[in-house]
Design a protein around this motif. Structure first.
Motif, PDB file in Angstrom:
ATOM      1  N   THR A   1     -10.655  -5.787   6.331  1.00 39.53           N
ATOM      2  CA  THR A   1     -10.661  -7.390   6.388  1.00 39.53           C
ATOM      3  C   THR A   1      -9.487  -7.786   7.024  1.00 39.53           C
ATOM      4  O   THR A   1      -9.469  -8.964   7.629  1.00 39.53           O
ATOM      5  N   LYS A   2      -8.287  -7.084   7.119  1.00 34.60           N
ATOM      6  CA  LYS A   2      -7.116  -7.742   7.549  1.00 34.60           C
ATOM      7  C   LYS A   2      -6.959  -7.391   9.152  1.00 34.60           C
ATOM      8  O   LYS A   2      -7.933  -7.998   9.948  1.00 34.60           O
TER       9      LYS A   2
ATOM     10  N   ASP B   1      -2.443   3.071   0.745  1.00 32.89           N
ATOM     11  CA  ASP B   1      -3.350   2.093   1.330  1.00 32.89           C
ATOM     12  C   ASP B   1      -2.378   1.513   2.630  1.00 32.89           C
ATOM     13  O   ASP B   1      -1.427   0.911   2.560  1.00 32.89           O
TER      14      ASP B   1
HETATM   15  C1  LIG Z   1      -6.448  -7.486   0.809  1.00 33.56           C
HETATM   16  C2  LIG Z   1      -5.956  -6.101   0.659  1.00 33.56           C
HETATM   17  C3  LIG Z   1      -6.691  -5.460  -0.271  1.00 33.56           C
HETATM   18  C4  LIG Z   1      -8.108  -5.843  -0.832  1.00 33.56           C
HETATM   19  O1  LIG Z   1      -9.017  -5.884   0.205  1.00 33.56           O
HETATM   20  P1  LIG Z   1     -10.362  -6.676   0.479  1.00 33.56           P
HETATM   21  O2  LIG Z   1     -10.769  -6.445   1.496  1.00 33.56           O
HETATM   22  O3  LIG Z   1      -9.895  -8.061   0.384  1.00 33.56           O
HETATM   23  O4  LIG Z   1     -11.333  -6.269  -0.890  1.00 33.56           O
HETATM   24  C5  LIG Z   1      -6.378  -4.106  -0.757  1.00 33.56           C
HETATM   25  N1  LIG Z   1      -4.940  -3.621  -0.312  1.00 33.56           N
HETATM   26  C6  LIG Z   1      -4.360  -4.397   0.493  1.00 33.56           C
HETATM   27  C7  LIG Z   1      -2.860  -4.063   1.002  1.00 33.56           C
HETATM   28  C8  LIG Z   1      -4.684  -5.611   0.871  1.00 33.56           C
HETATM   29  O5  LIG Z   1      -3.966  -6.522   1.572  1.00 33.56           O
END
Ligand SMILES: *Cc1c(COP(=O)(O)O)cnc(C)c1O
Length: 427
Positions: A207-208, A183
């Motif tokens: 999302t980030k 990830d």
């Molecule tokens: C936020 C996050 C997720 C989950 O993502 P969403 O878009 O909120 O479902 C997974 N892995 C990491 C490293 C994250 O920061």
């Protein structure tokens, strides 16, 4: 011209390639369905005999253009968007695991991912072993079982900020004939390409930083194409034996290096349906266009804030992989020489109650359940994102009860520091 293009150019130019007279900007294909002139052709699409769009739950042109851009940024061969980062990690694992299988999971993964694998996937019959990402190679290898199908870890763990020794993890995964799924949300492909270091599949919570403006929840999965599933047909029957729900096609034979993503699209998306809306994919694409400009600024600001906090008398400790004092400094230099991310964690000498007090005094930094976007924000994981974990699980996840997660935005660094200064003076 040099091809493939460099990352800055990919951010701007990849994905949508308009033909003569077509819109310059990526269109939003806000349509659930696509029209065909012959019934026979529609049949071929359903048999995966021909490429084409028929229903947005499976594939949509806007989404595919954005997935293609992320694929190129990561240096992969195929990619797909999902409705969230959670869906990305779920699909990435579930695409190769079924009831009776086992996952090796880094203990420091994001709380949502930890919950997904340890609790929810357990109900689906998939077990896991949780490993400390800092453990040595032999300890890591001891976590593997006969039925292990993959390893899952984060490049930079959220919120523990542990930097993964990707090569060590890839070596252990490959020695046990399974892929390494990384990830890469916090580092983004601007700062790290896990495929270069042996990872096989990369996931993202878009999302980030990729979105970067806190507008859309989304996710992505990218395949390097490097893991040869067909060498281990007994381990990966879903990819290497006939799929009866598609007239007996064998994904590895028919789709080669695209087998994994094609299976995830045609089975998991079809049946579970965590598609990203084309509108969100369009907004994500705007975020991606400036990712290469934003990441260096996030890192520069974060380093200044981390250095300030490190020298403050009320601060007990600061964890930022870009600081020389960080235990992960060397690993960060190796895997992310241009910078890590904009997220810092720290603890106050006053402990947990001081942490809560500080958060209430901050003015510019907002308390939000988010991280990694343009606006500086702050969170206390033990009382928010990780509140479902007990103390032992918190410690294993590298989250101590006083830890404050501070996501440094794109404002002027002096203003962010001034905000911390006034808040620290009040506690
Ligand atoms: C936020 C996050 C997720 C989950 O993502 P969403 O878009 O909120 O479902 C997974 N892995 C990491 C490293 C994250 O920061």
């Amino acid at each position: 011209m040099k091809k493939p293009y460099r990352k800055e150019t990919i951010c701007i130019q990849s994905g949508w390639k308009p033909k003569n007279g077509e819109p310059r900007v990526l269109p939003i294909y806000q349509s659930t369905t696509f029209k065909y002139e012959s019934s026979e052709q529609m049949g071929r699409l359903f048999d995966l005999e021909e490429e084409g769009y028929f229903y947005t739950r499976l594939q949509n042109p806007t989404n595919d253009c954005v997935a293609q851009k992320i694929c190129e940024l990561e240096g992969g061969v195929a990619a797909m968007l999902t409705s969230s980062g959670q869906a990305a990690n779920h699909y990435a694992v579930f695409n190769i695991c079924e009831a009776g299988d086992h996952v090796v999971l880094s203990s420091t993964v994001y709380g949502g991912t930890f919950n997904l694998i340890v609790n929810t996937m357990k109900k689906m019959g998939i077990s896991c072993s949780v490993v400390d990402p800092d453990s040595d190679y032999d300890t890591l290898c001891a976590a593997f079982q006969e039925n292990t199908k993959c390893v899952l870890a984060e490049t930079i763990a959220n919120p523990a900020l542990v930097v993964l020794d990707i090569e060590k993890f890839a070596k252990a995964a490959h020695a046990h004939q399974v892929p390494l799924i990384v990830d890469n949300t916090f580092a983004t492909p601007i700062n790290c390409n896990p495929f270069k270091w042996g990872a096989d599949i990369v996931t993202h919570s878009t999302t980030k930083y990729m979105d970067g403006h806190a507008m859309c929840v989304g996710g992505a999965i990218v395949d390097s194409g490097n893991f040869d599933w067909s060498l281990y047909p007994d381990k990966f029957p879903g990819l290497c034996t006939p799929d009866e729900s598609y007239h007996g096609i064998i994904y590895t034979e028919k789709f080669g290096k695209k087998a994994y993503i094609t299976k995830a699209t045609s089975q998991l998306m079809r049946d579970l349906g965590s598609i990203q809306s084309p509108m969100n994919a369009f907004l994500l694409n705007i975020g991606l266009e400036t990712l290469h400009l934003r990441m260096p600024r996030h890192c520069e600001n974060a380093l200044k804030v981390a250095q300030y906090l490190e020298n403050h008398e009320k601060v007990a400790w600061v964890n930022y992989p870009g600081l020389k004092s960080s235990k992960y400094y060397e690993l960060a230099q190796k895997y992310m020489p241009n910078g890590t991310c904009g997220v810092i964690s720290f603890g106050l000498k006053g402990g947990r109650s001081a942490a809560e007090g500080l958060m209430d005094k901050l003015e510019l930094a907002a308390i939000v359940t988010h991280v990694a976007d343009a606006r500086t924000c702050v969170l206390h994981p033990a009382s928010h994102t990780h509140r479902q974990m007990n103390d032992e699980q918190l410690r294993e996840a590298g989250v101590n009860p006083e830890l404050i997660r501070f996501s440094v935005g794109l404002e002027n660094a002096e203003d962010i520091i001034a905000d911390l200064e006034q808040a620290l003076a009040q506690i």
